[in-house]
Design an enzyme around this catalytic site. Sequence first.
Site, mmCIF file in Angstrom:
data_model
loop_
_atom_site.group_PDB
_atom_site.id
_atom_site.type_symbol
_atom_site.label_atom_id
_atom_site.label_comp_id
_atom_site.label_asym_id
_atom_site.label_seq_id
_atom_site.Cartn_x
_atom_site.Cartn_y
_atom_site.Cartn_z
ATOM 1 N N ASN A 110 -7.715 -10.248 -5.581
ATOM 2 C CA ASN A 110 -7.610 -8.963 -4.882
ATOM 3 C C ASN A 110 -8.816 -8.101 -5.226
ATOM 4 O OD1 ASN A 110 -5.607 -5.985 -5.221
ATOM 5 N ND2 ASN A 110 -6.616 -6.728 -3.408
ATOM 6 N N GLY A 111 -9.458 -7.570 -4.180
ATOM 7 C CA GLY A 111 -10.548 -6.637 -4.407
ATOM 8 C C GLY A 111 -11.717 -6.805 -3.458
ATOM 9 N N ASP A 112 -12.015 -5.754 -2.679
ATOM 10 C CA ASP A 112 -13.240 -5.650 -1.870
ATOM 11 C C ASP A 112 -13.350 -6.706 -0.778
ATOM 12 O OD1 ASP A 112 -13.887 -3.546 -3.525
ATOM 13 O OD2 ASP A 112 -15.168 -4.738 -4.829
ATOM 14 N N LEU A 139 0.842 -1.191 0.000
ATOM 15 C CA LEU A 139 0.000 0.000 0.000
ATOM 16 C C LEU A 139 0.879 1.244 0.000
ATOM 17 C CD1 LEU A 139 -2.359 -1.305 2.805
ATOM 18 C CD2 LEU A 139 -2.942 -1.183 0.383
ATOM 19 N N THR A 140 0.675 2.118 -0.979
ATOM 20 C CA THR A 140 1.474 3.328 -1.083
ATOM 21 C C THR A 140 1.170 4.279 0.070
ATOM 22 O OG1 THR A 140 1.463 3.119 -3.493
ATOM 23 C CG2 THR A 140 2.073 5.252 -2.592
ATOM 24 N N LYS A 196 1.859 -8.651 -10.174
ATOM 25 C CA LYS A 196 0.531 -8.123 -9.840
ATOM 26 C C LYS A 196 -0.020 -7.382 -11.048
ATOM 27 C CE LYS A 196 -1.966 -5.537 -6.253
ATOM 28 N NZ LYS A 196 -2.746 -4.621 -7.100
ATOM 29 N N CYS A 236 -0.268 -0.803 -11.495
ATOM 30 C CA CYS A 236 -0.377 0.532 -10.904
ATOM 31 C C CYS A 236 -1.116 1.466 -11.861
ATOM 32 C CB CYS A 236 1.009 1.092 -10.594
ATOM 33 S SG CYS A 236 0.971 2.728 -9.840
#
Length: 685
Positions: free
Chosen positions: A525-527, A339-340, A462, A423
């Site tokens: 990945n997601g939600d 996580l940025t 990713k 990204c």
Amino acid sequence: MAATAAAAAAAPPADPPDSSPAASSPPRPSPEELVARAVAPVKPAFLRPPLSATPPKDEGKANGGGAVVAEKKSKRQLKRERKQEQKSSSHLCIEVGKSGNVSSCKYGDSCRFSHDIDAYLAQKPADLEGTCPFTNLDQLCPYGLTCRFLGTHKDIHAASGNLSEKHEINALNKDIQKLLWKNKYKFPKASAQIKLLGLKEVIKSKPDAANDDKKVNHDNLDGNDDENKEPLCNPPVNAECDSTLCEELDRSEGEPLIDNSIPCVEPRPTKKSKVESDEIDKHGAGTLNTNTESEDPNLSNGLEPSNNSSSCRTDLITTPHLREKKIIDFREKLYLAPLTTVGNLPFRRLCKTLGADITCGEMAMCTNLLQGQASEWALLRRHSSEDLFGVQICGAYPDTVARTVELVDNECSVDFIDINMGCPIDIVVNKGAGSSLLTKPMRIKSIVQAASTVTEKPLTVKVRTAFFEGRNRADSIVSDIYDWGASAITVHGRSRQQRYSKLADWDYIYQCAQKAPDQLHVVGNGDVFSFTDWNKHVSGCSKISTSMIARGALIKPWIFTEVKEQRHWDITSGERFNILKDFVSFGLEHWGSDSKGVETTRYFLLEWLSYTCRYIPVGLLDVIPQRLNWRPPSYCGRDDLETLMISDSAADWIRISEMLLGKVPEGFTFTPKHKSNAYDRAENG
């Protein structure tokens, strides 16, 4: 007409309309209707009238600053002020502050910082409440007199040689940084592999690096060398291309600036190299003779010779087969996504205490790492509690990524290396990296092949579903990416164009997993925002190894505890405040307990609070669990602290930080870096 008027006058007066709130307000929608409209079904007892839509003038300011706009200062003014501030009593020399002895600084009177201990202590702010985080570890504080918890130190004049034990690794070695600044760090594996794949390597490491050993160890590390003006590496170009195609480099990222009038030619390997590449795909090993003497990489980079008998040889490069690489079992492990900004080391350490199994550092740009930028190398730091840790890098070209992978493999302790090809932010996409690679499948192949053969650590990738909405591409590379050298692939169920405007497409993630070979780990990945979401997605397809948790961990990091204990945790405000305390303690230990470290910790705490305010406690909902796309109504908590935590006002976040880190400096302001409140619009990158 007269009869009608008389009849109306004789009629009894009508009852006045009911003006009670129950009669005037429309009936409240049912919880099912609210959920259908993506509105959080908060219990009526906790609802309150919406606040004013216009934010106050002092929003995000500590002391309600005035309306006068400060004049923008020139760079010369800022530089002059920095120099004056360095000499002020508020900037005590680090060495003097550690030991409490003026004579401990080796620069003496020529030091740029103040040596006046009495003047520093006279203007130093009052100590913060609590104890020094290093004292709690039974260690000596490395910040000495500058620590904001000085009163809790057992011995403020302890020798600097007995300072605290380091629990963090992967720090950038100064000698390595000097080699990177001078472009003299050698990459034998990457250079050989790029040549083997038929890709041209224009800029190479400078010769005679071994003879520069004394220079590396004794020169000052200011980086103002003439050699630093040259780019570190150029993108791979076809040998038949015009050499003027990539003359200029963007200094900020080191990526090529190609004239739009010249069509960009995708690098194509020659027939001979294609045969050699096929041999690598089949057998996992390749041999290349470069007619150079074998040498120890440490010796060639101006460092101490390695005692490892299996050191790399530049005349014989043997790439490990996938079966020879270390295997990481991702199955049903709790994976904290990179996580940025907010995925910093203290936050990852906090998630480890709450149950995370796998952690990954923030995304680091390849060109910045190759240039030896200290701020970028700080993203690779690893805490001793991170037992399964990876780093994420992002690059646009095979030679850049391969060099970075070899550099990380040589200088860092990591368990796997992840390449970010998903990204979505513009500054990355415009340079040909990130999700823009989804439009260049041959570039993806070259990057994965070049990177996987220079390291024995697992390589993961990713990606997103696609670059453009409705043009899914991820499934076309899943079936081949294992043969190219990747050990795992993470599929984010959104396109780059979509961002967070819709829910993640898990059906497409399952479709990608079905096409993947059995040896390839597929991570969804997601939600994921509750243990039921995690169970549903992991059990929805037998080929899904695990599910990566990203925004769900930012909003409620105790999601890892919920998954492991299989329950919805109705966490209290006091328990949440204790989690914030742990983060602050980890932050002070990482960024420092002096004034600068305290304010750095405050900044990252505020960035994190801009996400945690989206959490709605379980006890306040008619329907559980909460969904990420639910918009909360105006509501209050079960106590004052919980009400403060659910506020989306930056002024309230600052108030929480003051409860943990004391009063903010005068004129302090804060604006979140990320739009964490994006529910149904494509705002959040």
